[in-house]
Design a protein around this motif. Structure first.
Motif, PDB file in Angstrom:
ATOM      1  N   VAL A  87      45.760  28.319  38.472  1.00 38.12           N
ATOM      2  CA  VAL A  87      46.360  28.395  37.241  1.00 38.12           C
ATOM      3  C   VAL A  87      45.179  29.263  36.295  1.00 38.12           C
ATOM      4  N   ILE A  88      45.604  30.125  35.439  1.00 36.12           N
ATOM      5  CA  ILE A  88      44.708  30.712  34.542  1.00 36.12           C
ATOM      6  C   ILE A  88      45.566  30.205  33.127  1.00 36.12           C
ATOM      7  N   ASP A  89      44.835  29.983  32.241  1.00 39.95           N
ATOM      8  CA  ASP A  89      45.489  29.599  30.743  1.00 39.95           C
ATOM      9  C   ASP A  89      44.905  31.006  29.970  1.00 39.95           C
ATOM     10  N   THR A  90      45.416  31.809  29.721  1.00 34.51           N
ATOM     11  CA  THR A  90      45.266  33.192  28.859  1.00 34.51           C
ATOM     12  C   THR A  90      45.229  32.819  27.492  1.00 34.51           C
ATOM     13  N   SER A  91      45.506  31.785  26.797  1.00 31.46           N
ATOM     14  CA  SER A  91      45.479  31.448  25.377  1.00 31.46           C
ATOM     15  C   SER A  91      44.235  32.067  24.398  1.00 31.46           C
ATOM     16  N   SER A  92      43.277  31.920  25.116  1.00 39.22           N
ATOM     17  CA  SER A  92      41.854  32.301  24.451  1.00 39.22           C
ATOM     18  C   SER A  92      41.293  33.492  25.268  1.00 39.22           C
ATOM     19  N   LEU A  93      41.950  34.205  26.247  1.00 40.22           N
ATOM     20  CA  LEU A  93      41.213  35.153  26.997  1.00 40.22           C
ATOM     21  C   LEU A  93      41.703  36.477  26.430  1.00 40.22           C
ATOM     22  N   ASN A  94      40.761  37.477  26.226  1.00 40.31           N
ATOM     23  CA  ASN A  94      40.997  38.793  26.084  1.00 40.31           C
ATOM     24  C   ASN A  94      41.128  39.452  27.565  1.00 40.31           C
ATOM     25  N   VAL A  95      41.755  40.969  27.418  1.00 42.59           N
ATOM     26  CA  VAL A  95      42.032  41.303  28.666  1.00 42.59           C
ATOM     27  C   VAL A  95      41.002  41.777  29.492  1.00 42.59           C
ATOM     28  N   HIS A  96      39.556  41.819  28.949  1.00 44.97           N
ATOM     29  CA  HIS A  96      38.515  41.954  29.782  1.00 44.97           C
ATOM     30  C   HIS A  96      37.794  40.737  30.327  1.00 44.97           C
ATOM     31  N   GLU A  97      38.321  39.387  29.673  1.00 40.80           N
ATOM     32  CA  GLU A  97      37.921  38.137  30.035  1.00 40.80           C
ATOM     33  C   GLU A  97      38.733  37.764  31.189  1.00 40.80           C
ATOM     34  N   LEU A  98      40.271  38.148  31.176  1.00 40.27           N
ATOM     35  CA  LEU A  98      41.109  38.142  32.141  1.00 40.27           C
ATOM     36  C   LEU A  98      40.794  38.596  33.344  1.00 40.27           C
ATOM     37  N   ARG A  99      40.520  39.946  33.283  1.00 39.91           N
ATOM     38  CA  ARG A  99      39.927  40.915  34.238  1.00 39.91           C
ATOM     39  C   ARG A  99      38.895  40.361  34.992  1.00 39.91           C
ATOM     40  N   ALA A 100      37.708  39.556  34.293  1.00 34.18           N
ATOM     41  CA  ALA A 100      36.801  39.188  35.051  1.00 34.18           C
ATOM     42  C   ALA A 100      37.062  37.916  35.665  1.00 34.18           C
ATOM     43  N   LYS A 101      38.127  36.957  35.426  1.00 35.43           N
ATOM     44  CA  LYS A 101      38.378  36.020  36.206  1.00 35.43           C
ATOM     45  C   LYS A 101      39.219  36.468  37.246  1.00 35.43           C
ATOM     46  N   MET A 102      39.971  37.574  37.068  1.00 32.12           N
ATOM     47  CA  MET A 102      40.722  38.146  38.648  1.00 32.12           C
ATOM     48  C   MET A 102      39.629  38.779  39.492  1.00 32.12           C
ATOM     49  N   ASP A 103      38.657  39.224  38.772  1.00 37.39           N
ATOM     50  CA  ASP A 103      37.629  39.617  39.994  1.00 37.39           C
ATOM     51  C   ASP A 103      36.992  38.812  40.617  1.00 37.39           C
ATOM     52  N   ALA A 104      36.702  37.768  40.048  1.00 37.21           N
ATOM     53  CA  ALA A 104      35.897  36.602  40.795  1.00 37.21           C
ATOM     54  C   ALA A 104      36.897  35.957  41.523  1.00 37.21           C
ATOM     55  N   GLN A 105      38.084  36.049  41.302  1.00 35.70           N
ATOM     56  CA  GLN A 105      39.080  35.113  42.342  1.00 35.70           C
ATOM     57  C   GLN A 105      39.479  36.216  43.631  1.00 35.70           C
ATOM     58  N   PHE A 106      39.772  37.497  43.372  1.00 37.43           N
ATOM     59  CA  PHE A 106      40.441  38.234  44.209  1.00 37.43           C
ATOM     60  C   PHE A 106      39.583  39.532  44.830  1.00 37.43           C
ATOM     61  N   ALA A 107      38.283  39.654  44.225  1.00 36.05           N
ATOM     62  CA  ALA A 107      37.394  40.969  44.557  1.00 36.05           C
ATOM     63  C   ALA A 107      36.942  40.694  45.843  1.00 36.05           C
ATOM     64  N   GLY A 108      36.728  39.576  46.288  1.00 35.90           N
ATOM     65  CA  GLY A 108      35.925  39.446  47.436  1.00 35.90           C
ATOM     66  C   GLY A 108      34.637  39.621  47.475  1.00 35.90           C
ATOM     67  N   ASP A 109      33.899  39.971  48.420  1.00 42.78           N
ATOM     68  CA  ASP A 109      32.292  39.918  48.343  1.00 42.78           C
ATOM     69  C   ASP A 109      32.008  41.269  47.739  1.00 42.78           C
ATOM     70  N   GLU A 110      33.042  42.454  47.628  1.00 38.75           N
ATOM     71  CA  GLU A 110      32.688  43.545  47.042  1.00 38.75           C
ATOM     72  C   GLU A 110      32.375  43.709  45.556  1.00 38.75           C
ATOM     73  N   GLU A 111      31.709  44.319  44.982  1.00 37.78           N
ATOM     74  CA  GLU A 111      31.558  44.375  43.639  1.00 37.78           C
ATOM     75  C   GLU A 111      32.783  45.394  43.137  1.00 37.78           C
ATOM     76  N   PRO A 112      33.415  44.956  41.925  1.00 36.13           N
ATOM     77  CA  PRO A 112      34.294  45.909  41.691  1.00 36.13           C
ATOM     78  C   PRO A 112      33.990  47.359  41.591  1.00 36.13           C
ATOM     79  N   GLU A 113      34.966  48.331  41.964  1.00 35.39           N
ATOM     80  CA  GLU A 113      34.662  49.504  42.015  1.00 35.39           C
ATOM     81  C   GLU A 113      34.803  50.318  40.669  1.00 35.39           C
ATOM     82  N   LEU A 114      33.954  51.432  40.607  1.00 37.56           N
ATOM     83  CA  LEU A 114      33.886  52.171  39.372  1.00 37.56           C
ATOM     84  C   LEU A 114      34.089  53.777  40.015  1.00 37.56           C
ATOM     85  N   ARG A 115      35.044  54.244  39.391  1.00 35.84           N
ATOM     86  CA  ARG A 115      35.419  55.812  39.526  1.00 35.84           C
ATOM     87  C   ARG A 115      35.097  56.499  38.414  1.00 35.84           C
TER      88      ARG A 115
END
Length: 307
Positions: free
Chosen positions: A158-186
């Motif tokens: 459960v993620i409460d987004t009340s006080s999150l901006n889009v960058h902070e939400l993305r950071a939480k998603m990365d932490a949970q679902f990116a696995g061991d790999e660093e998020p890719e940059l293109r």
């Protein structure tokens, strides 16, 4: 592996681990309307997940089956579901039971936010709540919160987004679902000519006009920065190699910051007067440095073919 049974029919055999590897990992994204379901889905898409928006719960097992037939091309699936469809929970329970029976690794992600936050978001977007009907936004929120109470209790995350901006939400998603790999940059490295105007989509702009122009060397004029003789001429000029080294170092710092901030795409424009010689040679070398630094890079020479 395929074998023939006693009746002459072909059957498929294989270990349990082999079968499990063919079944995609699944994330079901749900939660309150306005809490960030679409943004969470975009985050997973950028992390390489195959994302399906607004999929009826009854079709989730079918989607997983299709992914299992993709020969590993669809290893991770995310589906976004909401309560607008009738028999939502009956279908969802049946689908989850089916997935569990098949041994599918699945998680339920629930996005929520406070009533005040949701009202503010709907008012700013000037859109009605999907369940408010003829009532107010708060009526729709209350109805949806009641309907989703059981799903929230069963959610894996459960993620409460009340006080999150889009960058902070993305950071939480990365932490949970990116696995061991660093998020890719293109990165796109684009050479261009200043006389044709700046690229409108450039995030960063570098200017190579401080270097002597091969255009004024008669034997080099017909060629481009892709030519070895032109590139050698450019990088034999005072400051050219230093500029490449320092700018590559700067981009290393910037790339690390972009990853932390959840930025996945960057366009680096490198310009000279006509976009044919200096900027082309510098773009090629710069792209090679970025690739060596672990950045997925493509090179575009916007104005190289212009006269």
């Amino acid at each position: 592996m395929n074998e023939i049974d006693g009746d002459g029919a072909q059957v498929t055999t294989g270990g349990a681990a082999e079968a499990a590897e063919a079944i995609p990992e699944l994330v079901i994204i749900s939660g309150m309307s306005g809490a960030g379901r679409s943004q969470a889905a975009k985050c997973l898409e950028d992390l390489g997940w195959f994302v399906v928006d607004n999929l009826p719960p009854a079709l989730i097992p079918t989607m997983v089956d299709l992914g299992a037939r993709s020969q590993g091309n669809v290893a991770r699936i995310a589906v976004v579901v909401d309560v607008r469809g009738r028999r939502f929970f009956d279908n969802l329970r049946e689908s989850l039971a089916d997935l569990d029976a098949k041994g599918v690794r699945r998680r339920v992600l629930f996005l929520e936010a406070s009533d005040d936050t949701l009202v503010r978001r709907f008012e700013s977007s000037r859109r009605p709540h999907p369940l408010q009907g003829d009532g107010r936004i708060v009526d729709g929120i209350a109805k949806e919160r009641e309907l989703l109470g059981e799903l929230r209790g069963d959610a894996d995350l459960v993620i409460d987004t009340s006080s999150l901006n889009v960058h902070e939400l993305r950071a939480k998603m990365d932490a949970q679902f990116a696995g061991d790999e660093e998020p890719e940059l293109r990165a796109t490295v684009m050479s261009f000519g200043f006389k044709y105007g700046l690229p409108v989509d450039a995030d960063l702009v570098a200017d190579c006009r401080f270097l002597p122009n091969p255009h004024w060397v008669p034997e080099l004029r017909p060629f481009t920065g892709l030519n070895d003789e032109v590139a050698t001429y450019v990088f034999n000029q005072p400051g050219a190699k230093d500029f490449l080294d320092r700018y590559a170092e700067l981009l290393h710092i910037i790339a690390a910051g972009y990853r932390r901030e959840g930025k996945r795409y960057v366009t680096i424009a490198v310009g000279c007067t006509g976009g044919k010689h200096r900027s082309v040679a510098m773009s090629e070398r710069l792209a090679a440095r970025l690739s060596a630094d672990g950045v997925e890079t493509v090179v575009v020479h916007r104005d190289m073919g212009r006269e």
